[in-house]
Write an enzyme that holds these catalytic residues in place. Structure first.
Site, PDB file in Angstrom:
ATOM      1  CG  HIS A 265      -2.098   0.880   1.074  1.00  0.00           C
ATOM      2  ND1 HIS A 265      -2.071   2.216   1.370  1.00  0.00           N
ATOM      3  CD2 HIS A 265      -3.329   0.613   0.587  1.00  0.00           C
ATOM      4  CE1 HIS A 265      -3.242   2.731   1.088  1.00  0.00           C
ATOM      5  NE2 HIS A 265      -4.031   1.793   0.608  1.00  0.00           N
ATOM      6  CG  ASP A 316      -8.327  -4.587  -2.934  1.00  0.00           C
ATOM      7  OD1 ASP A 316      -9.530  -4.347  -2.815  1.00  0.00           O
ATOM      8  OD2 ASP A 316      -7.496  -3.751  -3.338  1.00  0.00           O
TER       9      ASP A 316
HETATM   10  N1  COA Z   1       4.160  -7.682  -4.242  1.00  0.00           N
HETATM   11  C1  COA Z   1       5.522  -7.700  -4.274  1.00  0.00           C
HETATM   12  N2  COA Z   1       6.303  -6.642  -4.023  1.00  0.00           N
HETATM   13  C2  COA Z   1       5.661  -5.478  -3.730  1.00  0.00           C
HETATM   14  C3  COA Z   1       4.266  -5.381  -3.676  1.00  0.00           C
HETATM   15  C4  COA Z   1       3.516  -6.537  -3.956  1.00  0.00           C
HETATM   16  N3  COA Z   1       2.188  -6.502  -3.920  1.00  0.00           N
HETATM   17  N4  COA Z   1       3.916  -4.118  -3.357  1.00  0.00           N
HETATM   18  C5  COA Z   1       5.066  -3.452  -3.221  1.00  0.00           C
HETATM   19  N5  COA Z   1       6.108  -4.268  -3.457  1.00  0.00           N
HETATM   20  C6  COA Z   1       7.525  -3.883  -3.413  1.00  0.00           C
HETATM   21  C7  COA Z   1       7.910  -3.260  -4.741  1.00  0.00           C
HETATM   22  O1  COA Z   1       8.366  -4.203  -5.663  1.00  0.00           O
HETATM   23  C8  COA Z   1       8.969  -2.289  -4.317  1.00  0.00           C
HETATM   24  O2  COA Z   1      10.141  -3.008  -4.111  1.00  0.00           O
HETATM   25  P1  COA Z   1      11.570  -2.405  -4.563  1.00  0.00           P
HETATM   26  O3  COA Z   1      11.716  -1.140  -3.735  1.00  0.00           O
HETATM   27  O4  COA Z   1      12.512  -3.490  -4.255  1.00  0.00           O
HETATM   28  O5  COA Z   1      11.418  -2.110  -6.034  1.00  0.00           O
HETATM   29  C9  COA Z   1       8.495  -1.800  -2.954  1.00  0.00           C
HETATM   30  O6  COA Z   1       7.694  -2.861  -2.421  1.00  0.00           O
HETATM   31  C10 COA Z   1       7.662  -0.514  -3.041  1.00  0.00           C
HETATM   32  O7  COA Z   1       6.571  -0.752  -3.908  1.00  0.00           O
HETATM   33  P2  COA Z   1       5.966   0.285  -4.919  1.00  0.00           P
HETATM   34  O8  COA Z   1       5.274  -0.434  -6.027  1.00  0.00           O
HETATM   35  O9  COA Z   1       7.015   1.296  -5.315  1.00  0.00           O
HETATM   36  O10 COA Z   1       4.896   0.979  -4.012  1.00  0.00           O
HETATM   37  P3  COA Z   1       3.787   2.020  -4.460  1.00  0.00           P
HETATM   38  O11 COA Z   1       3.464   2.823  -3.263  1.00  0.00           O
HETATM   39  O12 COA Z   1       4.208   2.733  -5.703  1.00  0.00           O
HETATM   40  O13 COA Z   1       2.559   1.073  -4.863  1.00  0.00           O
HETATM   41  C11 COA Z   1       0.780  -0.443  -4.638  1.00  0.00           C
HETATM   42  C12 COA Z   1       1.577   0.689  -3.978  1.00  0.00           C
HETATM   43  C13 COA Z   1      -0.439  -0.728  -3.803  1.00  0.00           C
HETATM   44  C14 COA Z   1       0.332  -0.026  -6.055  1.00  0.00           C
HETATM   45  C15 COA Z   1       1.698  -1.710  -4.728  1.00  0.00           C
HETATM   46  O14 COA Z   1       1.987  -2.140  -3.418  1.00  0.00           O
HETATM   47  C16 COA Z   1       1.058  -2.820  -5.529  1.00  0.00           C
HETATM   48  O15 COA Z   1       1.210  -2.851  -6.762  1.00  0.00           O
HETATM   49  N6  COA Z   1       0.329  -3.761  -4.849  1.00  0.00           N
HETATM   50  C17 COA Z   1      -0.372  -4.803  -5.564  1.00  0.00           C
HETATM   51  C18 COA Z   1      -1.710  -4.291  -6.085  1.00  0.00           C
HETATM   52  C19 COA Z   1      -2.712  -4.073  -4.987  1.00  0.00           C
HETATM   53  O16 COA Z   1      -2.917  -4.912  -4.141  1.00  0.00           O
HETATM   54  N7  COA Z   1      -3.383  -2.928  -5.048  1.00  0.00           N
HETATM   55  C20 COA Z   1      -4.433  -2.575  -4.109  1.00  0.00           C
HETATM   56  C21 COA Z   1      -4.016  -1.407  -3.264  1.00  0.00           C
HETATM   57  S1  COA Z   1      -5.194  -1.098  -1.986  1.00  0.00           S
END
Ligand code: COA
Length: 379
Positions: A265, A316
């Site tokens: 998140h 979710d």
């Molecule tokens: N699975 C695996 N790794 C994850 C992850 C996941 N669901 N969510 C975050 N990470 C990791 C990223 O790969 C990143 O690692 P790195 O620094 O080694 O590259 C780090 O954690 C930060 O993630 P990031 O994607 O930059 O965070 P964000 O704040 O931009 O994105 C979300 C937040 C929610 C979009 C992201 O966590 C995600 O894509 N989650 C899956 C989709 C989801 O469940 N969405 C519903 C949100 S309520």
């Protein structure tokens, strides 16, 4: 205008505070979320979803007579016009139900051209209730029609949640299942300046109408990084198939640096405050349906993700299998999220509209240096 050396690009607007709001507060440090000052957990304990909708729009919880009047208004608005029913009947059967609800709400806006000139809070509220009341009817009608079934008319003696089950399946399940669904709607109702709410606020800031703002919000919510994650979670649980395969699946996914849906998140880093409540209802549903497989697979993934990556599940993650156990097809999960989030989006519409300034950020230009146009016969 700042020199490009002074520009700080905040990719994804991370950490940027763009406006103030009194609708909700996400408090990652104390793992809490409040709507108009009440914790979402306590609202789930004591309220039905309709009370929470009223709260988000009116800043206060309703008393019994206010709730009765609000519910009467909502129930009287549930039925769709004949033209809208005909439009839904023509939707391609393979269309994603998020496209169906997005187009349905957009059409509803065409039936209310006066919304474009609505400036009075009470008129905007009435349009919001119109969208709120008809969204489940649109979702359920599109779902039934694509299966070759006739839509079922809404019933005014049922609650918002009961009526949705009735319109989808022709029956209302027992009270525990309806309660689990109602709680999911409360938890999905509002969550600060997330991507879809921000989208609705951007659209509002141009002084567009509330139907356009909600239609845009639906588009943003559809993506798997946002609301679409609840569907992806269930696809993953089904792909894994059984609890004994979950550990190996996770290890492989981590090794391949895959994003695991339903985890992580932007705001919560130590866990999503909505998860314990939703998980409690997932446990109740698993027990009630005598089907603990999904919960067990989910538990293995949760333990592994926390241990290996220190990444926690978001709401979710338990919502996906909970909807599965309630009997909904997987691609209906995000439209259900829409039905809940309409309340938050429209509360933000009202707030943005009342104290508006057009939202217009800047960008850092990294393209070509200025150059001369060569006429086509010389290129
Ligand atoms: N699975 C695996 N790794 C994850 C992850 C996941 N669901 N969510 C975050 N990470 C990791 C990223 O790969 C990143 O690692 P790195 O620094 O080694 O590259 C780090 O954690 C930060 O993630 P990031 O994607 O930059 O965070 P964000 O704040 O931009 O994105 C979300 C937040 C929610 C979009 C992201 O966590 C995600 O894509 N989650 C899956 C989709 C989801 O469940 N969405 C519903 C949100 S309520």
């Amino acid at each position: 205008m700042a020199d490009s050396k002074d520009i700080v690009v905040r990719k994804g607007l991370e950490g940027v505070v763009i406006d103030s709001t009194s609708v909700s507060k996400v408090m990652p440090d104390i793992n809490s979320l409040t709507y108009r000052g009440y914790t979402a957990q306590e609202l789930c304990e004591h309220c039905r979803f309709e009370e929470v909708a009223y709260l988000l729009w009116n800043q206060q919880l309703p008393n019994a007579s206010e709730l009765k009047a609000f519910e009467k208004q909502e129930r009287d608005l549930r039925a769709l016009s004949d033209p809208l029913k005909k439009v839904i009947a023509q939707f391609p059967k393979e269309a994603h139900p998020m496209d169906a609800i997005r187009t349905g709400i957009s059409f509803l806006g065409m039936e209310h051209p006066e919304a474009f000139n609505a400036t009075e809070p009470k008129d905007i509220l009435n349009h919001s209730i119109e969208i709120f009341a008809k969204a489940p009817t649109i979702v359920a009608a599109a779902y039934r029609l694509r299966n070759g079934d006739q839509p079922i008319e809404p019933k005014a003696d049922l609650s918002y949640s009961e009526n949705f089950f009735h319109m989808c399946f022709g029956e209302v399940p027992d009270a525990d299942i309806v309660r689990a669904f109602d709680v999911s709607l409360i938890l999905y109702a509002e969550h600060g300046f997330n991507a879809s709410t921000f989208t609705t606020r951007v659209i509002t800031s141009t002084l567009s109408d509330v139907y356009s703002a909600v239609t845009g919000g639906i588009g943003a919510l559809k993506g798997p990084l946002h609301g679409g994650a609840n569907e992806q979670v269930m696809y993953v649980l089904k792909e894994i198939g059984s609890p004994d395969k979950a550990k190996a699946w996770l290890e492989d996914a981590i090794a391949q640096k895959k994003k695991i849906m339903g985890f992580g998140h932007r705001v919560y880093k130590k866990g999503d405050s909505r998860v314990p409540t939703m998980k409690k209802y997932l446990e109740i549903l698993s027990e009630k349906k005598g089907d603990k497989k999904w919960l067990e697979i989910a538990n293995v993934l949760e333990e592994g993700m926390v241990e290996k990556k220190n990444i926690h599940p978001n709401v979710d993650f338990p919502a996906g299998p909970a909807y599965y156990l309630m009997g909904f097809p997987i691609d209906l999960y995000t439209p259900i999220f829409v039905m809940a989030r309409i309340t938050g989006w429209t509360a933000h519409y009202m707030e943005q509209f009342e104290n508006n300034r057009i939202i217009r950020p800047l960008s850092e230009y990294v393209g070509e240096k200025p150059r001369k146009v060569v006429p086509i016969d010389q290129r």
